[in-house]
Design an enzyme around this catalytic site. Structure first.
Site, short mmCIF file in Angstrom:
data_model
loop_
_atom_site.label_atom_id
_atom_site.label_comp_id
_atom_site.label_asym_id
_atom_site.label_seq_id
_atom_site.Cartn_x
_atom_site.Cartn_y
_atom_site.Cartn_z
N TYR A 120 -26.63 63.01 80.93
CA TYR A 120 -25.71 61.90 81.20
C TYR A 120 -24.39 62.51 81.63
CZ TYR A 120 -22.75 57.79 80.38
OH TYR A 120 -21.86 56.75 80.52
N ASP A 160 -28.77 59.89 84.26
CA ASP A 160 -27.70 59.21 84.98
C ASP A 160 -26.67 60.26 85.40
OD1 ASP A 160 -25.64 57.66 85.92
OD2 ASP A 160 -25.32 56.55 84.06
N HIS A 267 -28.80 49.47 84.23
CA HIS A 267 -29.62 50.39 85.00
C HIS A 267 -31.08 49.94 84.93
CE1 HIS A 267 -26.76 53.94 85.37
NE2 HIS A 267 -26.13 53.16 84.50
#
Length: 276
Positions: A120, A160, A267
Site C-alpha cells: 500500500y 494499491d 476499489h
C-alpha cells in the site's frame, strides 16, 4: 492459483458491507488486502472460519494504512516480513518511520516456490510538500527492496500503488496530469522504471495479449458525485510480477460491483489466475 488484491478501505466497514460474499464467490487461493486500518486481532476475527490463515502488518498510526495477506489453509507458509527492511540507500534496517508502517507485507510460500507482497504505497497530496516528500522517500525504499529480489524467482508485488501509469489508466487525464497526486510525472517515473526493468504489469500484459485498445478497465472510483456510475475511474491497483511468474498468468478479472449501493470499498478487487 488464483490471487486477488484489493484495497478494502477499512476491513471492519468492508465486513459490514459484504466482503465475505465476494471472498466466497471468488474463491481465491491468496488474497492481498490494503488499507485494512484495524488491529491484527480484529482482522483475524473477521477471517475466522473462512478457510484462510491471515497475516498482517499494522500501522503504528492508529486507524491508518495496514496490509494483510490471507492464504488458503493447506498452503504452507514460510518467512513473513512486515516491513521493507531497506533504507533509501538500499542498506538493511530493522524498522521504518511510523508513516511508512503497515504498508508492506511479504509472505513466502515455499510449497509454491512463490513470494507474495501486499503493498500500500503512499497517496500523497500534490500541493503538500511534506506528504509528497514522504511518498517519494517511500518509493525510493520500495525501489531498493525490489532490486533485492531475484528476477528468476516467482515474486508478486500487488496492491494499491496510488499511481496511474499511462493516459490509458485514468479517464480524465488532462484535468489531473501534473495537477493531482498519482498523476504526476515524477511519480509515474517510478512505474516506468519498475515496468521498464524486470517487472511486469500483469493486467496490462494480459490486455495487450487480448488485443485490448482504449482506456481502462479501472480499479478505483471516487466516492464523490457520479464517478462510479459514469465509470470515471483510475487504474491504480496492480499485480506486478517477476518474469518467471508473469509468464504463467492466464486471465484477470476486476470485481466491479453491479451498482454503487453494492460496493463494499471504493476499489474493486483485481484477480489474476496463474498456472503454477
Amino acid at each position: 492459483m488464483r490471487i486477488s488484491t484489493v484495497n478494502v478501505n477499512g476491513i471492519r466497514a468492508a465486513a459490514r458491507k459484504g466482503i465475505a460474499a465476494w471472498l466466497e464467490a471468488t474463491a481465491a487461493d491468496i488474497v492481498l488486502l490494503q488499507e485494512v486500518r484495524a488491529p491484527a486481532d480484529i482482522t483475524a476475527e473477521i477471517f475466522a472460519g473462512t478457510g484462510y490463515q491471515v497475516y498482517t502488518a499494522v500501522s503504528e498510526l492508529k486507524g491508518r494504512a495496514g496490509v494483510a495477506v490471507a492464504v488458503r489453509e493447506g498452503i504452507g507458509v514460510g518467512e513473513v516480513r512486515d516491513h521493507l527492511g531497506v533504507g533509501a540507500d538500499g542498506e538493511p534496517v530493522g524498522s521504518e518511520a511510523p508513516v511508512d508502517s503497515g504498508r508492506w507485507l511479504e509472505v513466502e510460500l515455499p510449497d509454491l516456490q512463490l513470494r507474495v507482497v501486499s503493498a500500500y504505497l503512499h497517496s500523497g497530496v500534490a500541493d503538500n510538500p511534506e506528504k509528497m516528500a514522504a511518498k517519494y522517500a517511500h518509493l525510493e525504499r520500495v525501489s531498493a527492496r525490489l532490486a533485492q529480489f531475484d528476477p528468476a524467482a516467482r515474486t508478486l508485488v500487488a496492491g494499491d500503488f496510488n499511481i496511474v501509469h499511462t493516459e490509458a489508466d485514468i479517464e480524465n487525464w488532462k484535468s489531473n496530469h501534473n495537477r493531482t497526486s498519482g498523476v504526476l510525472d515524477d511519480e509515474i517515473a517510478y512505474l516506468d522504471r519498475w515496468f521498464g526493468g524486470p517487472w511486469v504489469d500483469v493486467q496490462r500484459a494480459l490486455l495487450e495479449r487480448g488485443g485490448h485498445e482504449g482506456k481502462g478497465p479501472y480499479t478505483w472510483w471516487s466516492q464523490r458525485g457520479k464517478a462510479f456510475d459514469n465509470n470515471v475511474g483510475w487504474r491504480i491497483d496492480y499485480h506486478m510480477a517477476s518474469p518467471a511468474l508473469a509468464a504463467t498468468a492466464q486471465a484477470f478479472t476486476i470485481g466491479r460491483a453491479s451498482s454503487y449501493a453494492e460496493r463494499w470499498s471504493d476499489h474493486a478487487p483485481l484477480t489474476v489466475d496463474y498456472q503454477l
